[in-house]
Write a protein that holds these residues in place. Sequence first.
Motif, PDB file in Angstrom:
ATOM      1  N   GLU A  54      11.267  -2.842 -17.822  1.00 33.64           N
ATOM      2  CA  GLU A  54      10.412  -1.649 -17.795  1.00 33.64           C
ATOM      3  C   GLU A  54      10.198  -1.145 -16.371  1.00 33.64           C
ATOM      4  N   LEU A  55      10.063  -2.056 -15.420  1.00 33.14           N
ATOM      5  CA  LEU A  55       9.871  -1.642 -14.028  1.00 33.14           C
ATOM      6  C   LEU A  55      11.117  -0.960 -13.478  1.00 33.14           C
ATOM      7  N   LYS A  56      12.290  -1.373 -13.953  1.00 39.76           N
ATOM      8  CA  LYS A  56      13.546  -0.754 -13.511  1.00 39.76           C
ATOM      9  C   LYS A  56      13.643   0.708 -13.958  1.00 39.76           C
ATOM     10  N   LYS A  57      12.895   1.088 -14.967  1.00 40.82           N
ATOM     11  CA  LYS A  57      12.925   2.469 -15.474  1.00 40.82           C
ATOM     12  C   LYS A  57      12.179   3.433 -14.547  1.00 40.82           C
ATOM     13  N   LEU A  58      11.401   2.895 -13.633  1.00 42.32           N
ATOM     14  CA  LEU A  58      10.656   3.729 -12.696  1.00 42.32           C
ATOM     15  C   LEU A  58      11.599   4.258 -11.624  1.00 42.32           C
ATOM     16  N   SER A  59      11.278   5.383 -11.080  1.00 41.52           N
ATOM     17  CA  SER A  59      12.096   5.983 -10.019  1.00 41.52           C
ATOM     18  C   SER A  59      11.583   5.526  -8.657  1.00 41.52           C
ATOM     19  N   LEU A  60      11.721   4.238  -8.397  1.00 37.96           N
ATOM     20  CA  LEU A  60      11.272   3.685  -7.131  1.00 37.96           C
ATOM     21  C   LEU A  60      12.460   3.543  -6.185  1.00 37.96           C
ATOM     22  N   SER A  61      12.196   3.726  -4.896  1.00 39.74           N
ATOM     23  CA  SER A  61      13.272   3.542  -3.928  1.00 39.74           C
ATOM     24  C   SER A  61      12.798   2.647  -2.785  1.00 39.74           C
ATOM     25  N   ASN A  62      13.732   1.843  -2.285  1.00 38.56           N
ATOM     26  CA  ASN A  62      13.481   0.927  -1.174  1.00 38.56           C
ATOM     27  C   ASN A  62      12.306  -0.003  -1.457  1.00 38.56           C
ATOM     28  N   VAL A  63      12.331  -0.623  -2.636  1.00 36.87           N
ATOM     29  CA  VAL A  63      11.255  -1.519  -3.063  1.00 36.87           C
ATOM     30  C   VAL A  63      11.860  -2.833  -3.547  1.00 36.87           C
ATOM     31  N   PHE A  64      11.317  -3.943  -3.064  1.00 34.47           N
ATOM     32  CA  PHE A  64      11.701  -5.262  -3.548  1.00 34.47           C
ATOM     33  C   PHE A  64      10.805  -5.579  -4.738  1.00 34.47           C
TER      34      PHE A  64
ATOM     35  N   GLN B  43      10.474  -7.646   7.967  1.00 32.94           N
ATOM     36  CA  GLN B  43      10.388  -6.202   8.151  1.00 32.94           C
ATOM     37  C   GLN B  43       9.380  -5.593   7.173  1.00 32.94           C
ATOM     38  N   GLN B  44       8.908  -4.420   7.467  1.00 34.46           N
ATOM     39  CA  GLN B  44       7.996  -3.715   6.578  1.00 34.46           C
ATOM     40  C   GLN B  44       8.815  -2.992   5.521  1.00 34.46           C
ATOM     41  N   GLN B  45       8.885  -3.550   4.361  1.00 31.27           N
ATOM     42  CA  GLN B  45       9.556  -2.936   3.216  1.00 31.27           C
ATOM     43  C   GLN B  45       8.557  -2.974   2.070  1.00 31.27           C
ATOM     44  N   ASP B  46       8.566  -1.954   1.227  1.00 31.53           N
ATOM     45  CA  ASP B  46       7.659  -1.965   0.083  1.00 31.53           C
ATOM     46  C   ASP B  46       8.032  -3.085  -0.869  1.00 31.53           C
ATOM     47  N   PHE B  47       7.023  -3.595  -1.562  1.00 31.66           N
ATOM     48  CA  PHE B  47       7.273  -4.631  -2.566  1.00 31.66           C
ATOM     49  C   PHE B  47       6.385  -4.400  -3.774  1.00 31.66           C
ATOM     50  N   LEU B  48       6.819  -4.983  -4.868  1.00 34.93           N
ATOM     51  CA  LEU B  48       6.090  -4.963  -6.129  1.00 34.93           C
ATOM     52  C   LEU B  48       6.342  -6.317  -6.774  1.00 34.93           C
ATOM     53  N   HIS B  49       5.279  -7.085  -6.978  1.00 29.35           N
ATOM     54  CA  HIS B  49       5.415  -8.426  -7.552  1.00 29.35           C
ATOM     55  C   HIS B  49       4.448  -8.575  -8.720  1.00 29.35           C
ATOM     56  N   VAL B  50       4.959  -9.026  -9.850  1.00 25.62           N
ATOM     57  CA  VAL B  50       4.137  -9.240 -11.038  1.00 25.62           C
ATOM     58  C   VAL B  50       4.083 -10.732 -11.328  1.00 25.62           C
ATOM     59  N   SER B  51       2.873 -11.262 -11.413  1.00 26.39           N
ATOM     60  CA  SER B  51       2.655 -12.647 -11.831  1.00 26.39           C
ATOM     61  C   SER B  51       2.056 -12.617 -13.226  1.00 26.39           C
TER      62      SER B  51
ATOM     63  N   ALA C  85       0.799  -1.222   0.000  1.00 34.62           N
ATOM     64  CA  ALA C  85       0.000   0.000   0.000  1.00 34.62           C
ATOM     65  C   ALA C  85       0.837   1.281   0.000  1.00 34.62           C
ATOM     66  N   PRO C  86       1.913   1.381   0.792  1.00 27.50           N
ATOM     67  CA  PRO C  86       2.684   2.629   0.797  1.00 27.50           C
ATOM     68  C   PRO C  86       3.350   2.957  -0.551  1.00 27.50           C
ATOM     69  N   LEU C  87       3.428   1.984  -1.434  1.00 31.01           N
ATOM     70  CA  LEU C  87       4.042   2.235  -2.739  1.00 31.01           C
ATOM     71  C   LEU C  87       3.269   3.290  -3.531  1.00 31.01           C
ATOM     72  N   THR C  88       1.993   3.494  -3.196  1.00 31.57           N
ATOM     73  CA  THR C  88       1.188   4.495  -3.903  1.00 31.57           C
ATOM     74  C   THR C  88       1.717   5.911  -3.667  1.00 31.57           C
ATOM     75  N   GLU C  89       2.585   6.087  -2.683  1.00 27.97           N
ATOM     76  CA  GLU C  89       3.222   7.385  -2.472  1.00 27.97           C
ATOM     77  C   GLU C  89       4.281   7.659  -3.534  1.00 27.97           C
ATOM     78  N   GLN C  90       4.757   6.577  -4.199  1.00 29.13           N
ATOM     79  CA  GLN C  90       5.794   6.710  -5.221  1.00 29.13           C
ATOM     80  C   GLN C  90       5.265   6.592  -6.643  1.00 29.13           C
TER      81      GLN C  90
END
Length: 114
Positions: A85-95, A55-63, A10-15
């Motif tokens: 394509e996902l690497k092109k995003l400016s995401l930080s501290n995301v698995f 630990q609480q770390q942001d994640f993004l998983h595509v199936s 959920a916190p990933l929506t801030e990025q």
Amino acid sequence: MPNFIIEYSAPLTEQISDDELMDQVFTGAKNCGHFPPEAIKIRTEMRQKYRLHGQQQDFLHVSAHILSGRTDEQKSEISNAVLMELKKLSLSNVFVSVEIVDIHRPSFVDHSFN
């Protein structure tokens, strides 16, 4: 077919927004060359509760759910195209992870109700 399911913390929506995530996954799926663009389906699922490595770390998983029959090399091409394509995003501290899930071809049915 195929169905790309994007799960994220959920916190990933801030990025990043759902639309941006779906656009990047669509671009990767289209660029891999294994699917006609009009066949690609994408949906998102936000997760409120989750744990990564204790630990609480942001994640993004595509199936990527695809019909069975593709080689391991083809599956790797699909997942790597989406990850690129996902690497092109400016995401930080995301698995970030991508997986390919085979759908049993003989038992799969679909239909569009109009």
